[in-house]
Design a protein around this motif. Structure first.
Motif, PDB file in Angstrom:
ATOM      1  N   VAL A 102     146.349 160.702  15.786  1.00 53.87           N
ATOM      2  CA  VAL A 102     146.681 162.119  15.670  1.00 53.87           C
ATOM      3  C   VAL A 102     146.798 162.561  14.216  1.00 53.87           C
ATOM      4  O   VAL A 102     146.174 163.526  13.806  1.00 53.87           O
ATOM      5  CB  VAL A 102     147.996 162.428  16.420  1.00 53.87           C
ATOM      6  N   GLU A 103     147.590 161.843  13.430  1.00 54.51           N
ATOM      7  CA  GLU A 103     147.878 162.318  12.070  1.00 54.51           C
ATOM      8  C   GLU A 103     146.642 162.271  11.172  1.00 54.51           C
ATOM      9  O   GLU A 103     146.360 163.230  10.459  1.00 54.51           O
ATOM     10  CB  GLU A 103     149.004 161.497  11.443  1.00 54.51           C
ATOM     11  N   GLU A 104     145.906 161.186  11.190  1.00 57.56           N
ATOM     12  CA  GLU A 104     144.709 161.033  10.359  1.00 57.56           C
ATOM     13  C   GLU A 104     143.500 160.861  11.270  1.00 57.56           C
ATOM     14  O   GLU A 104     143.252 159.763  11.767  1.00 57.56           O
ATOM     15  CB  GLU A 104     144.836 159.805   9.449  1.00 57.56           C
ATOM     16  N   PRO A 105     142.743 161.929  11.521  1.00 58.24           N
ATOM     17  CA  PRO A 105     141.580 161.800  12.414  1.00 58.24           C
ATOM     18  C   PRO A 105     140.598 160.744  11.914  1.00 58.24           C
ATOM     19  O   PRO A 105     140.473 160.514  10.709  1.00 58.24           O
ATOM     20  CB  PRO A 105     140.945 163.191  12.380  1.00 58.24           C
ATOM     21  N   ILE A 106     139.929 160.116  12.844  1.00 58.23           N
ATOM     22  CA  ILE A 106     138.910 159.127  12.494  1.00 58.23           C
ATOM     23  C   ILE A 106     137.601 159.880  12.266  1.00 58.23           C
ATOM     24  O   ILE A 106     137.125 160.591  13.149  1.00 58.23           O
ATOM     25  CB  ILE A 106     138.762 158.085  13.619  1.00 58.23           C
ATOM     26  N   THR A 107     137.059 159.750  11.075  1.00 57.93           N
ATOM     27  CA  THR A 107     135.813 160.430  10.724  1.00 57.93           C
ATOM     28  C   THR A 107     134.751 159.377  10.459  1.00 57.93           C
ATOM     29  O   THR A 107     134.971 158.447   9.674  1.00 57.93           O
ATOM     30  CB  THR A 107     136.015 161.302   9.460  1.00 57.93           C
ATOM     31  N   LEU A 108     133.622 159.519  11.108  1.00 59.91           N
ATOM     32  CA  LEU A 108     132.529 158.571  10.933  1.00 59.91           C
ATOM     33  C   LEU A 108     131.345 159.240  10.257  1.00 59.91           C
ATOM     34  O   LEU A 108     130.994 160.376  10.579  1.00 59.91           O
ATOM     35  CB  LEU A 108     132.082 158.028  12.294  1.00 59.91           C
ATOM     36  N   LYS A 109     130.730 158.502   9.348  1.00 59.67           N
ATOM     37  CA  LYS A 109     129.482 158.952   8.744  1.00 59.67           C
ATOM     38  C   LYS A 109     128.340 158.489   9.642  1.00 59.67           C
ATOM     39  O   LYS A 109     128.514 157.585  10.467  1.00 59.67           O
ATOM     40  CB  LYS A 109     129.347 158.362   7.341  1.00 59.67           C
ATOM     41  N   PRO A 110     127.165 159.083   9.511  1.00 62.82           N
ATOM     42  CA  PRO A 110     126.031 158.643  10.345  1.00 62.82           C
ATOM     43  C   PRO A 110     125.834 157.133  10.263  1.00 62.82           C
ATOM     44  O   PRO A 110     125.861 156.548   9.184  1.00 62.82           O
ATOM     45  CB  PRO A 110     124.838 159.394   9.742  1.00 62.82           C
ATOM     46  N   GLY A 111     125.703 156.504  11.424  1.00 65.02           N
ATOM     47  CA  GLY A 111     125.483 155.062  11.496  1.00 65.02           C
ATOM     48  C   GLY A 111     126.756 154.233  11.501  1.00 65.02           C
ATOM     49  O   GLY A 111     126.708 153.030  11.772  1.00 65.02           O
ATOM     50  N   GLU A 112     127.910 154.815  11.196  1.00 62.34           N
ATOM     51  CA  GLU A 112     129.164 154.066  11.198  1.00 62.34           C
ATOM     52  C   GLU A 112     129.662 153.885  12.625  1.00 62.34           C
ATOM     53  O   GLU A 112     129.352 154.668  13.511  1.00 62.34           O
ATOM     54  CB  GLU A 112     130.239 154.789  10.387  1.00 62.34           C
ATOM     55  N   GLU A 113     130.447 152.830  12.823  1.00 59.76           N
ATOM     56  CA  GLU A 113     131.029 152.555  14.136  1.00 59.76           C
ATOM     57  C   GLU A 113     132.537 152.502  14.028  1.00 59.76           C
ATOM     58  O   GLU A 113     133.082 152.210  12.964  1.00 59.76           O
ATOM     59  CB  GLU A 113     130.537 151.209  14.678  1.00 59.76           C
ATOM     60  N   TRP A 114     133.199 152.770  15.130  1.00 61.88           N
ATOM     61  CA  TRP A 114     134.649 152.656  15.226  1.00 61.88           C
ATOM     62  C   TRP A 114     134.976 152.121  16.609  1.00 61.88           C
ATOM     63  O   TRP A 114     134.331 152.479  17.595  1.00 61.88           O
ATOM     64  CB  TRP A 114     135.311 154.018  15.019  1.00 61.88           C
ATOM     65  N   LYS A 115     135.972 151.252  16.681  1.00 62.98           N
ATOM     66  CA  LYS A 115     136.431 150.740  17.971  1.00 62.98           C
ATOM     67  C   LYS A 115     137.933 150.911  18.059  1.00 62.98           C
ATOM     68  O   LYS A 115     138.651 150.674  17.090  1.00 62.98           O
ATOM     69  CB  LYS A 115     136.091 149.256  18.133  1.00 62.98           C
ATOM     70  N   GLY A 116     138.365 151.323  19.218  1.00 66.35           N
ATOM     71  CA  GLY A 116     139.791 151.413  19.490  1.00 66.35           C
ATOM     72  C   GLY A 116     140.017 150.949  20.915  1.00 66.35           C
ATOM     73  O   GLY A 116     139.134 151.064  21.764  1.00 66.35           O
ATOM     74  N   ARG A 117     141.188 150.402  21.181  1.00 70.07           N
ATOM     75  CA  ARG A 117     141.475 149.967  22.549  1.00 70.07           C
ATOM     76  C   ARG A 117     142.974 149.952  22.782  1.00 70.07           C
ATOM     77  O   ARG A 117     143.763 149.871  21.845  1.00 70.07           O
ATOM     78  CB  ARG A 117     140.883 148.596  22.835  1.00 70.07           C
ATOM     79  N   GLN A 118     143.315 150.072  24.047  1.00 68.56           N
ATOM     80  CA  GLN A 118     144.701 149.850  24.442  1.00 68.56           C
ATOM     81  C   GLN A 118     144.699 149.034  25.723  1.00 68.56           C
ATOM     82  O   GLN A 118     143.778 149.134  26.527  1.00 68.56           O
ATOM     83  CB  GLN A 118     145.475 151.150  24.603  1.00 68.56           C
ATOM     84  N   GLU A 119     145.705 148.218  25.856  1.00 68.55           N
ATOM     85  CA  GLU A 119     145.832 147.339  27.020  1.00 68.55           C
ATOM     86  C   GLU A 119     147.287 147.367  27.464  1.00 68.55           C
ATOM     87  O   GLU A 119     148.187 147.259  26.635  1.00 68.55           O
ATOM     88  CB  GLU A 119     145.426 145.929  26.583  1.00 68.55           C
ATOM     89  N   ILE A 120     147.505 147.562  28.746  1.00 65.95           N
ATOM     90  CA  ILE A 120     148.862 147.565  29.278  1.00 65.95           C
ATOM     91  C   ILE A 120     149.005 146.361  30.197  1.00 65.95           C
ATOM     92  O   ILE A 120     148.179 146.153  31.085  1.00 65.95           O
ATOM     93  CB  ILE A 120     149.167 148.865  30.046  1.00 65.95           C
TER      94      ILE A 120
END
Length: 141
Positions: A102-120
């Motif tokens: 929320v506080e710092e949005p994830i910004t990707l440049k063309p070709g960049e990847e990001w992964k996030g996950r949550q597990e309960i």
């Protein structure tokens, strides 16, 4: 009883309170408990957060990666009654604790990847909250 439910692992952290126009505060409680509406975004949270239900003797562990913040939300009685897709008393049987950015949005440049996950996961009810000490988690990564 909702008074028997608590969230641990967010103590001493800053949060944005959506019930107070997103104003920033620092958590002062030893654990988050619920007696009224809650809509907070905790910032820079540890990778593990525990939700303890003492009455039912069960504990859940939220583990997250790539998502630095965490939302804690319950509409309580008045807001629950105003929500068309939410039963009037369902607030007594639910709690939203979710990984977020929320506080710092994830910004990707063309070709960049990001992964996030949550597990309960359900964990033993003897789960020790000291395992969630934010200072130790931040130091140990």
């Amino acid at each position: 009883l909702f008074s028997e439910v608590r969230v641990e692992g967010l103590e001493t952290l800053d949060y944005l309170d959506n019930l107070k126009n997103g104003e920033r505060f620092t958590e002062q409680e030893d654990a988050i408990t619920f007696e009224s509406e809650v809509d907070k975004v905790y910032l820079s949270t540890p990778t593990k957060i525990a939700i303890l239900d003492h009455e039912r003797k069960r504990t859940f562990e939220l583990r997250k990666d790539g998502l630095p913040d965490a939302v804690v939300w319950n509409p309580w009685d008045k807001k629950a009654k105003s929500m068309a897709d939410f039963g009037d008393n369902e607030y007594m049987h639910m709690l939203c604790v979710e990984a977020a950015c929320v506080e710092e949005p994830i910004t990707l440049k063309p070709g960049e990847e990001w992964k996030g996950r949550q597990e309960i996961s359900a964990v033993p009810s003897s789960y020790c909250s000291e395992q969630l000490d934010p200072r130790r988690l931040l130091l140990s990564g």
